[in-house]
Design an enzyme around this catalytic site. Structure first.
Site, mmCIF file in Angstrom:
data_model
loop_
_atom_site.group_PDB
_atom_site.id
_atom_site.type_symbol
_atom_site.label_atom_id
_atom_site.label_comp_id
_atom_site.label_asym_id
_atom_site.label_seq_id
_atom_site.Cartn_x
_atom_site.Cartn_y
_atom_site.Cartn_z
ATOM 1 N N LYS A 107 0.844 -1.195 0.000
ATOM 2 C CA LYS A 107 0.000 0.000 0.000
ATOM 3 C C LYS A 107 0.879 1.244 0.000
ATOM 4 O O LYS A 107 1.970 1.240 0.570
ATOM 5 C CB LYS A 107 -0.900 0.016 1.241
ATOM 6 N N GLY A 158 -8.135 5.666 -1.676
ATOM 7 C CA GLY A 158 -8.940 5.321 -2.840
ATOM 8 C C GLY A 158 -8.497 4.056 -3.547
ATOM 9 O O GLY A 158 -8.850 3.826 -4.692
ATOM 10 N N HIS A 191 -15.256 -4.388 4.678
ATOM 11 C CA HIS A 191 -14.762 -3.022 4.754
ATOM 12 C C HIS A 191 -15.873 -2.201 5.400
ATOM 13 O O HIS A 191 -16.926 -2.008 4.815
ATOM 14 C CB HIS A 191 -14.469 -2.543 3.332
ATOM 15 N N GLU A 239 -11.908 4.257 8.695
ATOM 16 C CA GLU A 239 -12.136 3.003 7.977
ATOM 17 C C GLU A 239 -11.485 1.820 8.696
ATOM 18 O O GLU A 239 -10.355 1.937 9.193
ATOM 19 C CB GLU A 239 -11.560 3.089 6.557
ATOM 20 N N ARG A 264 -12.241 13.960 5.098
ATOM 21 C CA ARG A 264 -13.127 14.695 4.174
ATOM 22 C C ARG A 264 -14.508 14.078 4.229
ATOM 23 O O ARG A 264 -14.724 13.062 4.878
ATOM 24 C CB ARG A 264 -12.590 14.558 2.752
ATOM 25 N N ARG A 309 -23.599 3.189 -6.695
ATOM 26 C CA ARG A 309 -22.906 4.201 -7.488
ATOM 27 C C ARG A 309 -23.155 3.908 -8.957
ATOM 28 O O ARG A 309 -22.841 2.820 -9.440
ATOM 29 C CB ARG A 309 -21.410 4.178 -7.206
#
Lengths: 448, 70
Positions: free
Chosen positions: A157, A163, A207, A274, A291, A337
């Site tokens: 990572k 994202g 998640h 998260e 955000r 989405r």
């Protein structure tokens, strides 16, 4: 209250922010690139300023031009939305220096939490579990020894990441050198910072994330969890709140962890903590998104709280009017989405919307930035809109989503409505028994 | 001769393979970019890369020919 807000974004999220600002009587200033000159946002905002050409670096990522637009229009505050500059601490810092109120946390907090290795350290110091893994890797040899210690599979990572960009999974040791190089390159390209770390790859994880609001007096409100396990390329497609996988104990544990983190780092404004949760409901801190989140509407639907309104109020110096103990929530909310992408291989599909008709009805909310005739540009995110439904219970919400998807009409660009329709018809999603491998399993069932 | 077409509308980000050079099946010829996503265009069978018809930075449409292999 703030006098006027420049919205440093485009599309659905810019219009979403505009709605709350207008309701509060705050003047709105839109910015736009050449591609977006005729967008609904530009017509709706009190004022609109062109900031440049279509490419993001010439417009929505161009700090100098955006700050100049704020100065020229007399805007007193800036809302970054999500994506683009939302998590660039340099942007928040510039706003602070220019005397503009940045609607988000302080630039120092964005900076420190943007460093994923550092944010893991903070969580760990509070006794909040983090996925087993390394610190910043010095090179491929160190990566190799960590991978051996963690045992495969592992995932690289980007420290500056977010994202899902730059994440590279390794299943075989011989793939490791190339994966390390790929992760390093992508991180450098995407974030201008090529530092990476490696984590144990958790099998069948969920998640799950916790929305927070925090004010300058140290008041913190956490919200019920959002389940975000339906992902393609590590990016979310379907989210729901609450999570069908969560127990009261897990929910309380995650909210407590989020609250402690927020207090520890002096968080202000809206943010999201998260977590990954394994099949035995062990939870591990992943990161804080400093955000507003794309999927924030599902939290609004189950709580009737306007998160953007609170963002604006907190930024204007008001203490939080909401207390966690008083927060009531109920029912079930799901978001799909709607992407301009191929339903089979998820390849992006820019183009012109020949027709565009959204579903309507009680408990149906569509946040969108486009209308028929608009161009969906290759330079921006494929998100066309977010379809959000609310019902008394999960079964009702799934049924409502199916109905709403059936009444969505988009032509001119490929889109993922048929994928979403298949997803909601699947036993896995109907039963709520799914994890981050959902899409892979769905494709497997379909193609054998 | 096999014409390699672009699977997407977008732009050419990076060209990785060299013209006139042998190329193996599965090798990446070039990387396209669209909607913040990278798409690798891979060689469908081994052979020789005869021609690349695009330059880095070019805008392309879905089904445009980007390369030719022999």
């Amino acid at each position: 209250m703030l006098e006027s807000i420049l919205i440093a974004n485009r599309g659905e999220i810019a219009r979403r922010i505009l709605r709350s600002a207008r309701r509060l009587g705050v003047e709105t200033v839109a910015i736009y690139s050449d591609t977006d000159e005729t967008s609904m946002l530009v017509r709706e905002a009190d004022r609109a300023v062109r900031v440049g050409e279509a490419r993001p670096k010439d417009s929505y990522l161009n700090i100098d031009r955006i700050v100049a637009a704020a100065r020229d229009t007399g805007a007193t505050a800036v809302h970054p939305g999500y994506g683009f500059l939302a998590e660039r601490w340099e942007f928040a810092r510039t706003c602070e220096q220019e005397g503009l109120t940045f609607i988000g946390p302080h630039s120092d907090v964005i900076r420190s939490m943007g460093d994923k290795a550092l944010s893991r350290q903070v969580a760990s110091s509070l006794g909040i579990p983090i996925p087993p893994g390394s610190g910043i890797l010095s090179g491929v040899e160190e990566a190799r020894s960590w991978a051996a210690e963690l045992s495969l599979p592992v995932i690289f990572k980007a420290s500056a990441g977010g994202g899902g960009i730059g994440m590279t999974k390794v299943e075989k040791m011989e793939e490791l050198p190339e994966a390390f190089e790929t992760a390093t390159n992508r991180a450098g390209l995407a974030f201008g910072d090529d530092r990476v770390y490696v984590e144990k790859y958790l099998e069948s994880p969920h998640h799950i994330e916790i929305q927070i609001l925090a004010d300058a007096d140290g008041n913190v409100v956490t919200f019920p969890e959002r389940e975000c396990s339906v992902q393609r390329r590590h990016q979310k497609v379907i989210e729901e709140s609450p999570s069908p996988f969560a127990t009261d104990e897990l929910r309380a544990r995650l909210r407590q962890a989020a609250r402690r983190l927020a207090r520890e780092i002096g968080y202000t404004n809206a943010g999201t903590v998260e977590f990954v949760v394994d099949k035995d409901r062990n939870s591990y801190f992943l990161e804080i998104n400093t955000r507003l989140q794309v999927e924030h509407p599902i939290t609004e639907m189950i709580t009737c709280v306007d998160l953007v309104e609170h963002q604006i109020r907190i930024a204007s110096g008001e203490p939080l009017s909401l207390r966690e103990d008083d927060l009531e929530w109920g029912g079930w909310a799901i978001e799909s989405r709607i992407y301009a992408e191929d339903s089979e291989n998820f390849y992006p599909s820019p183009g012109t919307l020949a027709s565009y008709v959204e579903p309507h009805g009680e408990g149906i909310r569509v946040d969108s930035g486009y209308q028929a005739g608009d161009i969906i540009s290759q330079f921006y995110d494929p998100l066309i809109a977010k379809l959000v439904v609310w019902a008394e219970d999960r079964t009702g919400a799934v049924a409502k989503m199916q109905h709403a998807l059936g009444n969505y009409d988009i032509t001119g660009v490929k889109n993922n409505i048929s994928f979403l329709t298949e997803a909601f018809a699947s036993e896995m999603l109907k039963s709520g028994n799914y994890d981050t491998h959902f899409i892979a399993k769905l494709k497997e069932e379909k193609h054998g | 001769m096999t014409e390699i077409v672009s699977p997407i509308t977008g732009s050419v980000w990076k060209i990785l393979a060299g013209v006139e050079a042998p190329i193996a099946e599965g090798e990446t010829i070039l990387i396209l970019e669209s909607m913040k996503m990278e798409i690798r265009v891979k060689c469908p069978h081994s052979g020789k890369l005869v021609e690349i018809r695009v330059n880095e930075g070019d805008s392309i449409l879905e089904d445009d020919v980007v390369a030719v292999i022999q």
